[in-house]
Design an enzyme around this catalytic site. Structure first.
Site, PDB file in Angstrom:
ATOM      1  N   HIS A 142       0.864  -1.181   0.000  1.00 52.24           N
ATOM      2  CA  HIS A 142       0.000   0.000   0.000  1.00 52.24           C
ATOM      3  C   HIS A 142       0.899   1.229   0.000  1.00 52.24           C
ATOM      4  O   HIS A 142       1.986   1.221   0.566  1.00 52.24           O
ATOM      5  CB  HIS A 142      -0.869  -0.032   1.265  1.00 52.24           C
ATOM      6  CG  HIS A 142      -1.948   0.990   1.331  1.00 52.24           C
ATOM      7  ND1 HIS A 142      -1.691   2.316   1.562  1.00 52.24           N
ATOM      8  CD2 HIS A 142      -3.302   0.879   1.206  1.00 52.24           C
ATOM      9  CE1 HIS A 142      -2.837   2.988   1.592  1.00 52.24           C
ATOM     10  NE2 HIS A 142      -3.838   2.136   1.366  1.00 52.24           N
ATOM     11  N   ASP A 219       2.734  -3.698   8.250  1.00 51.38           N
ATOM     12  CA  ASP A 219       1.419  -3.123   7.989  1.00 51.38           C
ATOM     13  C   ASP A 219       0.397  -4.213   8.318  1.00 51.38           C
ATOM     14  O   ASP A 219       0.234  -5.171   7.565  1.00 51.38           O
ATOM     15  CB  ASP A 219       1.327  -2.697   6.524  1.00 51.38           C
ATOM     16  CG  ASP A 219      -0.084  -2.295   6.103  1.00 51.38           C
ATOM     17  OD1 ASP A 219      -1.001  -2.337   6.931  1.00 51.38           O
ATOM     18  OD2 ASP A 219      -0.263  -1.950   4.915  1.00 51.38           O
ATOM     19  N   GLN A 222      -4.896  -5.201   7.402  1.00 54.93           N
ATOM     20  CA  GLN A 222      -5.833  -6.194   6.893  1.00 54.93           C
ATOM     21  C   GLN A 222      -5.736  -7.521   7.645  1.00 54.93           C
ATOM     22  O   GLN A 222      -6.417  -8.476   7.284  1.00 54.93           O
ATOM     23  CB  GLN A 222      -5.595  -6.433   5.396  1.00 54.93           C
ATOM     24  CG  GLN A 222      -5.793  -5.215   4.528  1.00 54.93           C
ATOM     25  CD  GLN A 222      -7.242  -4.752   4.448  1.00 54.93           C
ATOM     26  OE1 GLN A 222      -8.162  -5.474   4.823  1.00 54.93           O
ATOM     27  NE2 GLN A 222      -7.449  -3.552   3.948  1.00 54.93           N
ATOM     28  N   LYS A 245     -11.082  -0.025  10.352  1.00 49.52           N
ATOM     29  CA  LYS A 245     -11.194  -1.317   9.662  1.00 49.52           C
ATOM     30  C   LYS A 245     -11.537  -2.453  10.628  1.00 49.52           C
ATOM     31  O   LYS A 245     -11.783  -3.579  10.196  1.00 49.52           O
ATOM     32  CB  LYS A 245      -9.883  -1.644   8.935  1.00 49.52           C
ATOM     33  CG  LYS A 245      -9.531  -0.691   7.795  1.00 49.52           C
ATOM     34  CD  LYS A 245      -8.272  -1.140   7.070  1.00 49.52           C
ATOM     35  CE  LYS A 245      -7.731  -0.085   6.127  1.00 49.52           C
ATOM     36  NZ  LYS A 245      -8.645   0.253   5.038  1.00 49.52           N
ATOM     37  N   CYS A 385      -4.795   2.144  -3.692  1.00 50.70           N
ATOM     38  CA  CYS A 385      -3.562   2.727  -3.147  1.00 50.70           C
ATOM     39  C   CYS A 385      -2.390   1.757  -3.286  1.00 50.70           C
ATOM     40  O   CYS A 385      -1.541   1.650  -2.385  1.00 50.70           O
ATOM     41  CB  CYS A 385      -3.734   3.152  -1.696  1.00 50.70           C
ATOM     42  SG  CYS A 385      -4.951   4.456  -1.469  1.00 50.70           S
TER      43      CYS A 385
END
Length: 432
Positions: A142, A219, A222, A245, A385
């Site tokens: 991303h 990251d 998710q 999220k 992104c």
């Protein structure tokens, strides 16, 4: 293997969300919300927690001596402890509040840039970068986990290198092994790709990085909302994820750091409440996490995030993950049966979490998204992104469906039916 949530339990969970209890309608039918990968809906308990705080407990945390300040601060720091436990941090002090995950990643990159500028704190020499040093990312990142490292490389003279993706948009442990070397100082990568759903082998990657003395930055946007994550066990130095999220409010993100790394990282943003002593010539800073929380914090959002963690834990992350696995299995199997539809990422369920993105031969993703919207199927379209990843796949954009613990089989089937409908609507010749 954990038993997944039952359909009745999913119905009970959905009833806890105002959005699903009274959903928007398209042609008299409730919409199918398949865009939690971009932002999740919020349960009533999260909305109520934030509202209650603002209505009856709103006060400036860590400031003043009146009783309401103590109450507000307890709620604020209590949420920090909840988040720490949820992601396997050894202590609440390893959790830093940020505006979002992008901001959290920038706290690390900009802080390392401060060391290069001569503004470090005790122990900051471990972050010194210069010509000959390498920052490693992947081609699947991303932009939030790419651009900060591009700019840090330009500031310091270090070289930015990347692990290329294959024809499916994924990369492997072997590819990482070939890319990591004695010059690697930072390795930043996603736990789960927001485009392909690819689940990276984090513990093994951390071991490779540690062997050469490299710092790892994860990251986890998710992954944390969808699967049980223990950052302490994974061994990463830093990790970032977003509140919005994981059923929480907008405007709140989280930076996790190991105690040693946070202690050595200087703040890139300075001002009130992060200092111990200020003169007209210099300043001394608080220990983490307060060192990185300059100015008035998003207190009600923090309280709301604490309530979101409560909800996720009560739903049982292991059983929720098993449920989502079944849904994505259904989604992927259906996509692979569609002629003219290209599945990005793993060509099956191995190493895949929460989402699936597709490219439809002969159709632009924006046209697909508009058609699906008219059918009441809400998905994300665009480059997500992640322009370098799409460019590597020869694409400008893709159509992404993502699931969460409240998603139903009917919603997945509606997506698959709508893809077939889009192909017919735009006159593509595909088998019935």
């Amino acid at each position: 293997m954990q038993h997944s949530l039952t359909p009745d339990e999913v119905d009970q969970l959905r009833a806890a969300f105002p959005y699903f209890a009274n959903p928007p309608l398209v042609d008299g039918r409730p919409v199918a919300y398949l865009d939690s990968g971009a932002t999740s809906q919020r349960p009533r308990s999260v909305l109520d927690a934030e509202r209650r705080f603002l209505e009856s407990a709103n006060a400036p945390v860590h400031r003043g001596t009146y009783q309401a300040v103590g109450t507000a601060t307890e709620l604020f720091e209590g949420a920090r402890a909840k988040v720490a436990a949820f992601v396997g941090a050894g202590s609440a002090e390893q959790i830093v509040w940020a505006e979002n995950a992008t901001d959290a990643l920038n706290i690390v990159a900009l802080g390392i840039g401060e060391v290069h500028a001569g503004l470090g704190v005790a122990g900051s020499e471990r972050f010194l970068l210069g010509p000959g040093d390498e920052i490693l990312v992947t081609e699947a990142e991303h932009h939030a986990n790419l651009i900060p490292w591009q700019r840090l490389a330009l500031k310091t003279g270090a070289t930015l290198r990347y692990i290329p993706v294959d024809e499916y948009g994924t990369w492997s442990l072997d590819a990482a092994r070939a890319a990591i070397n004695s010059r690697t100082r930072i390795f930043a990568f996603a736990h789960v790709s927001n485009v392909t759903g690819y689940l990276a082998p984090v513990a093994e990657l951390v071991e490779l990085a540690r062997a050469v003395g490299a710092i790892t930055v994860l990251d986890a946007c998710q992954s944390v909302p969808h699967i049980p994550v223990n950052l302490g066990d994974l061994g990463v130095d830093f990790a970032a994820f977003s509140g919005h999220k994981m059923l929480g409010p907008n405007g709140i993100g989280v930076l996790y750091g190991s105690p040693e790394m946070l202690a050595a990282l200087p703040p890139a943003r300075t001002g009130g409440s992060i200092i111990t002593k200020v003169t007209m010539e210099s300043a001394e800073f608080m220990p983490p996490p307060l060192r990185f929380e300059a100015g008035t914090q998003p207190v009600s959002q923090v309280v709301g995030l604490g309530a979101a963690v409560d909800f996720l834990q009560q739903a049982d992350m292991h059983r929720s993950a098993a449920r989502e696995h079944e849904l994505v299995q259904r989604l992927v199997a259906g996509i692979l049966e569609l002629p003219g539809v290209r599945l990005l990422g793993p060509q099956g369920m191995a190493d895949r979490v929460a989402l699936a993105a597709v490219s439809i031969e002969g159709l632009h993703a924006h046209d697909v998204g508009q058609f699906l919207d008219e059918q009441g199927v809400l998905v994300r379209v665009g480059h997500h992104c992640a322009q370098p990843l799409h460019r590597a796949l020869g694409l400008a954009s893709s159509t992404r469906a993502s699931v969460h613990l409240t998603t139903t089989e009917d919603e997945v089937d509606r997506f698959l039916d709508a893809i077939r409908g889009a192909q017919r609507y735009f006159g593509l010749e595909v088998p019935a």
